[in-house]
Write an enzyme that holds these catalytic residues in place. Sequence first.
Site, PDB file in Angstrom:
ATOM      1  N   LEU A  37       0.855  -1.188   0.000  1.00  0.00           N
ATOM      2  CA  LEU A  37       0.000   0.000   0.000  1.00  0.00           C
ATOM      3  C   LEU A  37       0.890   1.238   0.000  1.00  0.00           C
ATOM      4  CD1 LEU A  37      -2.804  -0.845   2.604  1.00  0.00           C
ATOM      5  CD2 LEU A  37      -3.139  -0.412   0.165  1.00  0.00           C
ATOM      6  N   ASP A  38       0.581   2.198  -0.865  1.00  0.00           N
ATOM      7  CA  ASP A  38       1.317   3.453  -0.866  1.00  0.00           C
ATOM      8  C   ASP A  38       1.144   4.153   0.482  1.00  0.00           C
ATOM      9  OD1 ASP A  38       2.036   3.041  -3.509  1.00  0.00           O
ATOM     10  OD2 ASP A  38       0.317   4.147  -4.300  1.00  0.00           O
ATOM     11  N   PRO A  39       2.087   5.027   0.875  1.00  0.00           N
ATOM     12  CA  PRO A  39       1.954   5.735   2.156  1.00  0.00           C
ATOM     13  C   PRO A  39       0.620   6.476   2.301  1.00  0.00           C
ATOM     14  CG  PRO A  39       4.168   6.008   1.297  1.00  0.00           C
ATOM     15  CD  PRO A  39       3.388   5.295   0.227  1.00  0.00           C
TER      16      PRO A  39
END
Length: 272
Positions: A37-39
């Site tokens: 998951l992206d930040p």
Amino acid sequence: MNKIFAAFKPRGLSSNSFLSTLKKKYKNKKAGYSGTLDPFAKGVLIVAFGQYAKLFRFLKKTPKTYKATLWLGVYSLSLDDQNIKKIQNIKEFDLAILKQIIDQMQGIISYTPPQFSAKRINGTRAYELAKKGIEANLKPCQMEVFDCKILSYNHPFLNIEITVSEGAYIRSYCELFARKLGINATLSSLERIKEGKFVYNNEKSLNVLKYINLKPNFIKDLNKLENGAKIFVEELEFHDEGDYYIETEKYFSIINIKENTVKYLLNKVEKC
């Protein structure tokens, strides 16, 4: 300790940073995760400890379901609520038009991943390059949209729930959606609520054999499995080529059958 569960990654942390906090929490350095998951995003992240960290490639991790909020009329370099360059006050859309576009964007969609993404370029995350002003050469990809529905529309915010294939980028979906409307749009929030059959349940330990994407096979002499002895195809119930799991009372093994030969892929993995 062998353990697999669905964790909830908070917004603002990279998946690697979040994993580090879990390693400290469970006092176990042998761990991994699947489905970066992206930040910017939050939500379900599959995490495994011990021998289970080797099982990710055998798990059924699709489809994935997300809740997303599209902010209409906003231009952002990262297609989220960071790096915003322009905000326009645009006229509210007829809900029927929005539903029509969502219906059009079903099935296979071609897209280019966003520069601010977790894609790796020569070992470096694309978003790390983007922060330095370096444009990554990201190759076009495809995603499959299985389902998408509008949850609510309070202009300029459109809330959707979308179910997609592995490797899909919801920010790219948002960008393509906006193009069809002839506007800019970005995501103001993104949450993964489901990954395959994995849903968040307070990090409850799961029976991995219920989540593995393999068929069971059977052998009469389980001692062979316990001892890691050579297995012959004739000793198994199923002889077709492919990967299988075989379980005993305390352990399970993953085998591969190819060209009439049986090979251990993982042996004597302890059940939790």
